[in-house]
Design a protein around this motif. Structure first.
Motif, PDB file in Angstrom:
ATOM      1  N   SER A  25      14.573 -17.455  50.002  1.00 60.32           N
ATOM      2  CA  SER A  25      13.715 -16.163  49.853  1.00 60.32           C
ATOM      3  C   SER A  25      13.195 -16.480  51.364  1.00 60.32           C
ATOM      4  O   SER A  25      13.010 -15.360  52.124  1.00 60.32           O
ATOM      5  CB  SER A  25      12.335 -17.041  49.387  1.00 60.32           C
ATOM      6  N   MET A  28      16.054 -14.505  53.419  1.00 57.52           N
ATOM      7  CA  MET A  28      16.866 -13.020  53.704  1.00 57.52           C
ATOM      8  C   MET A  28      15.399 -12.305  53.968  1.00 57.52           C
ATOM      9  O   MET A  28      15.468 -10.983  55.053  1.00 57.52           O
ATOM     10  CB  MET A  28      16.003 -12.757  51.598  1.00 57.52           C
ATOM     11  N   ILE A  29      13.536 -12.868  54.094  1.00 57.79           N
ATOM     12  CA  ILE A  29      12.754 -12.300  54.875  1.00 57.79           C
ATOM     13  C   ILE A  29      12.842 -12.491  56.707  1.00 57.79           C
ATOM     14  O   ILE A  29      12.902 -11.798  57.084  1.00 57.79           O
ATOM     15  CB  ILE A  29      11.514 -13.189  54.358  1.00 57.79           C
ATOM     16  N   SER A  32      15.457  -9.995  57.126  1.00 60.06           N
ATOM     17  CA  SER A  32      14.572  -8.525  57.025  1.00 60.06           C
ATOM     18  C   SER A  32      14.509  -7.712  57.945  1.00 60.06           C
ATOM     19  O   SER A  32      13.583  -7.336  58.405  1.00 60.06           O
ATOM     20  CB  SER A  32      13.873  -8.824  55.600  1.00 60.06           C
ATOM     21  N   HIS A 190       6.933 -10.831  49.433  1.00 59.42           N
ATOM     22  CA  HIS A 190       8.255 -11.363  49.462  1.00 59.42           C
ATOM     23  C   HIS A 190       9.164 -10.372  49.411  1.00 59.42           C
ATOM     24  O   HIS A 190      10.043  -9.678  50.071  1.00 59.42           O
ATOM     25  CB  HIS A 190       8.398 -12.119  48.527  1.00 59.42           C
ATOM     26  N   ASP A 191       8.835  -9.561  48.170  1.00 57.41           N
ATOM     27  CA  ASP A 191       9.310  -7.992  46.934  1.00 57.41           C
ATOM     28  C   ASP A 191       9.012  -6.783  48.723  1.00 57.41           C
ATOM     29  O   ASP A 191      10.974  -6.551  48.376  1.00 57.41           O
ATOM     30  CB  ASP A 191       8.829  -7.844  46.341  1.00 57.41           C
ATOM     31  N   ILE A 194      11.515  -7.897  51.966  1.00 57.97           N
ATOM     32  CA  ILE A 194      13.347  -7.763  51.735  1.00 57.97           C
ATOM     33  C   ILE A 194      13.748  -6.444  51.289  1.00 57.97           C
ATOM     34  O   ILE A 194      14.535  -5.827  51.747  1.00 57.97           O
ATOM     35  CB  ILE A 194      12.666  -8.599  50.759  1.00 57.97           C
ATOM     36  N   THR A 195      12.380  -5.793  50.297  1.00 59.34           N
ATOM     37  CA  THR A 195      13.097  -4.095  49.804  1.00 59.34           C
ATOM     38  C   THR A 195      13.241  -3.594  51.548  1.00 59.34           C
ATOM     39  O   THR A 195      14.568  -2.500  51.318  1.00 59.34           O
ATOM     40  CB  THR A 195      11.751  -3.489  49.028  1.00 59.34           C
ATOM     41  N   ILE A 294      14.479  -8.757  42.548  1.00 61.25           N
ATOM     42  CA  ILE A 294      13.931  -8.933  43.387  1.00 61.25           C
ATOM     43  C   ILE A 294      12.552  -9.668  43.604  1.00 61.25           C
ATOM     44  O   ILE A 294      12.092 -10.966  43.357  1.00 61.25           O
ATOM     45  CB  ILE A 294      14.103  -8.575  45.068  1.00 61.25           C
TER      46      ILE A 294
END
Length: 329
Positions: A25, A28-29, A32, A190-191, A194-195, A294
């Protein structure tokens, strides 16, 4: 029929993987944030301003013909409409004031800024009608958004996301404990981050329908998290001396079949919309598909891991036994 192949009980050690999940995570963050800072979002007309036109595609109205006839720089592509008709999609911003005529240039700067989008739209419509003989009926869509309105829409969309997160924080705090609210809101943030990063990476159009998809993701992810948290609280009160890690694993395993079945059936519907719904719905359906994936991941590895790290203190509240129906003597 496939349900009979699913084991009645699973004993997966999710919390043993929480550090790996945290590292994934974090990567990914970070990615992003990097993409959002360097590439930004590909704002649609709703947020960037400008015009979107959809024309009925014919032998004379083609992508090449429209592109050649346009009096200003524009993005011209072919697509399939919601009614399965072939269409030509034209996207463009504001024209140079010199192209809008002397009367427009004589206006005060403030009035020019206000009227530029509408004047550009009128210019393009007039040129396309003269060059290609397009009738009013062949303009299937003609939407324009000025820069002032687009900035207001963007601000309102971001405000809606922030308000949703704050209300979710308050709800979980009231429904459970503060540890659960921190875990839930961290998973939601978080969701969303990342989206947004995925949209930046792929440069998919980001518009009002994407905001609606993000709000839907927040609601879906929260629903999944509440189901897990409710089972965690139930198991913790049942097994008061069991370590928190085992309680959370037990709760996650007991809700796993429900989570996978709900996510799977929802994904089937969204995949159909993504592949068959046309370009108008593709961005929103992609956001929902990614958000469900996610969101399921974050409910297991982010929200639950944060609750484990912060600790649970549910035993201080007495649990009242409610006498139910005992049946006939």
């Amino acid at each position: 029929m496939l349900l009979k192949y699913w084991p009645e009980q699973t004993n997966l050690k999710f919390m043993n993987l929480r550090l790996i999940g945290a590292m994934v995570s974090a990567l990914m963050i970070a990615a992003s944030v990097f993409f959002l800072g360097t590439r930004g979002l590909n704002f649609g007309v709703d947020f960037a301003g400008g015009t979107v036109m959809e024309l009925e595609q014919t032998d004379t109205i083609t992508v090449e013909a429209v592109r050649a006839a346009m009096p200003l720089s524009a993005e011209v592509n072919s697509a399939v409409g919601t009614d399965a008709r072939s269409i030509v999609v034209v996207k463009f911003g504001e024209a140079d004031p010199a192209a809008l005529g002397e009367a427009f240039q004589a206006l005060p700067p403030a009035e020019q800024a206000e009227r530029a989008t509408g004047a550009t739209n009128e210019l393009v419509v007039r040129v396309l009608k003269e060059a290609l003989g397009i009738s009013d009926d062949q303009f299937l869509r003609n939407d324009s958004v000025g820069p002032k309105v687009s900035s207001e829409l963007f601000r309102d969309g971001i405000t809606a996301l922030v308000v949703a997160l704050v209300l979710m924080l308050a709800y979980i705090w009231f429904r459970f404990e503060w540890q659960f609210s921190v875990g839930a809101v961290a998973a939601l943030a978080h969701d969303v981050i990342i989206t947004l990063g995925v949209f930046s990476l792929l440069q998919m159009e980001f518009n009002l329908t994407t905001i609606a998809a993000l709000l839907t993701i927040i609601g879906y992810s929260m629903n999944d998290t509440v189901v897990v948290f409710d089972r965690v609280r139930e198991e913790k009160r049942k097994y008061k001396k069991m370590p928190d890690r085992q309680v959370i694993d037990l709760a996650l395993n007991s809700t796993l079949s429900r989570t996978l079945l709900t996510s799977g059936t929802t994904l089937l519907a969204l995949l159909a919309i993504f592949f068959l719904g046309g370009p108008v719905l593709r961005g929103m359906s992609f956001a929902l598909i990614w958000g469900i994936l996610i969101g399921t991941y974050s409910s297991i590895f982010i929200a639950s891991s944060i609750v484990l790290a912060l600790g649970m203190d549910l035993n201080k509240k007495p649990v009242e036994d409610v006498q139910g129906f005992q049946g006939a003597p």
